[in-house]
Design a protein around this motif. Structure first.
Motif, PDB file in Angstrom:
ATOM      1  N   TYR A   5      35.046  65.561   8.838  1.00  0.00           N
ATOM      2  CA  TYR A   5      35.258  66.332   7.484  1.00  0.00           C
ATOM      3  C   TYR A   5      36.201  65.198   6.640  1.00  0.00           C
ATOM      4  O   TYR A   5      35.928  64.963   5.473  1.00  0.00           O
ATOM      5  N   ASN A   6      37.356  64.600   7.030  1.00  0.00           N
ATOM      6  CA  ASN A   6      37.999  63.772   6.729  1.00  0.00           C
ATOM      7  C   ASN A   6      37.449  62.223   6.278  1.00  0.00           C
ATOM      8  O   ASN A   6      37.445  61.988   5.171  1.00  0.00           O
ATOM      9  N   GLN A   7      36.445  61.888   7.068  1.00  0.00           N
ATOM     10  CA  GLN A   7      35.644  60.667   6.567  1.00  0.00           C
ATOM     11  C   GLN A   7      34.658  61.347   5.315  1.00  0.00           C
ATOM     12  O   GLN A   7      34.442  60.307   4.413  1.00  0.00           O
ATOM     13  N   LEU A   8      34.002  62.347   5.493  1.00  0.00           N
ATOM     14  CA  LEU A   8      33.014  62.625   4.368  1.00  0.00           C
ATOM     15  C   LEU A   8      33.699  63.027   3.134  1.00  0.00           C
ATOM     16  O   LEU A   8      33.353  62.753   2.304  1.00  0.00           O
ATOM     17  N   HIS A   9      35.010  63.486   3.276  1.00  0.00           N
ATOM     18  CA  HIS A   9      35.684  63.966   1.882  1.00  0.00           C
ATOM     19  C   HIS A   9      36.330  62.885   1.317  1.00  0.00           C
ATOM     20  O   HIS A   9      36.174  62.736   0.075  1.00  0.00           O
ATOM     21  N   LEU A  10      36.488  61.937   2.319  1.00  0.00           N
ATOM     22  CA  LEU A  10      36.902  60.591   1.573  1.00  0.00           C
ATOM     23  C   LEU A  10      36.090  59.746   0.970  1.00  0.00           C
ATOM     24  O   LEU A  10      35.991  59.418  -0.289  1.00  0.00           O
ATOM     25  N   LEU A  11      34.813  59.665   1.364  1.00  0.00           N
ATOM     26  CA  LEU A  11      33.760  59.396   0.836  1.00  0.00           C
ATOM     27  C   LEU A  11      33.301  60.109  -0.498  1.00  0.00           C
ATOM     28  O   LEU A  11      32.715  59.405  -1.472  1.00  0.00           O
ATOM     29  N   SER A  12      33.308  61.355  -0.572  1.00  0.00           N
ATOM     30  CA  SER A  12      32.827  62.172  -1.772  1.00  0.00           C
ATOM     31  C   SER A  12      33.807  61.897  -2.916  1.00  0.00           C
ATOM     32  O   SER A  12      33.504  62.477  -3.950  1.00  0.00           O
TER      33      SER A  12
END
Length: 171
Positions: A163-170
């Motif tokens: 979640y943290n990785q995807l949220h940062l990317l989005s």
């Protein structure tokens, strides 16, 4: 979204005037756990185990992310919180059972367009789906089929990291 203390693990009370160990064991309360959170095997007279705590943990996960209690009046006959979530996951209808307060508001005018809010919603839905799957694995009917706490913790940590990785990317 207010945390409350749960009754994980089971405490039993004995009468203080009992001193003989056999009297003490026969004086244990027969009720085990809280309705809706106590695993099926406790109703069959099986002993308390870590598998029972896992069942309760799984039900708690399902309750947190659906906003429904296991004792909700919607659950009658063969339908319970576990089955309710299981059906939704099989039908790929996760958003219909997820507590809507957990999801960002979806703007119908932005439907079909690429936006950070729809991307964020998809990420949240994917994470909640994974968490619901863990809840289902922890609350399986048979004790030996349930996920152990170490495995559940690793999976929850993996979901958090993703979640943290995807949220940062989005963003």
């Amino acid at each position: 979204m207010v945390a409350h203390v749960g009754d994980f693990g089971l405490a039993r009370f004995v009468h203080q005037d009992q001193t003989n160990p056999s009297d003490i064991s026969s004086g244990w309360a027969t009720r085990r756990g809280t309705t809706g959170y106590a695993p099926p095997e406790y109703g069959l007279g099986n002993g308390v185990s870590i598998y029972g705590d896992m069942y309760s943990f799984g039900v708690l996960l399902l309750e947190i992310f659906t906003g429904k209690r296991p004792t909700d009046s919607d659950f009658v006959q063969d339908l319970n919180l576990h089955r309710y979530v299981q059906i939704a996951l099989q039908d790929q209808q996760v958003t219909s059972v997820v507590d809507q307060q957990l999801l960002p508001v979806q703007d119908p005018e932005l439907e079909g367009r690429t936006s950070s809010s729809s991307s964020t919603r998809e990420i949240i839905v994917a994470c909640v789906t994974s968490i619901l799957q863990i809840g289902l694995l922890c609350s399986k009917e048979l004790p030996k089929d349930r996920l152990l706490i170490g495995d559940a913790l690793r999976e929850l940590q993996r979901i958090k990291d993703n979640y943290n990785q995807l949220h940062l990317l989005s963003t």
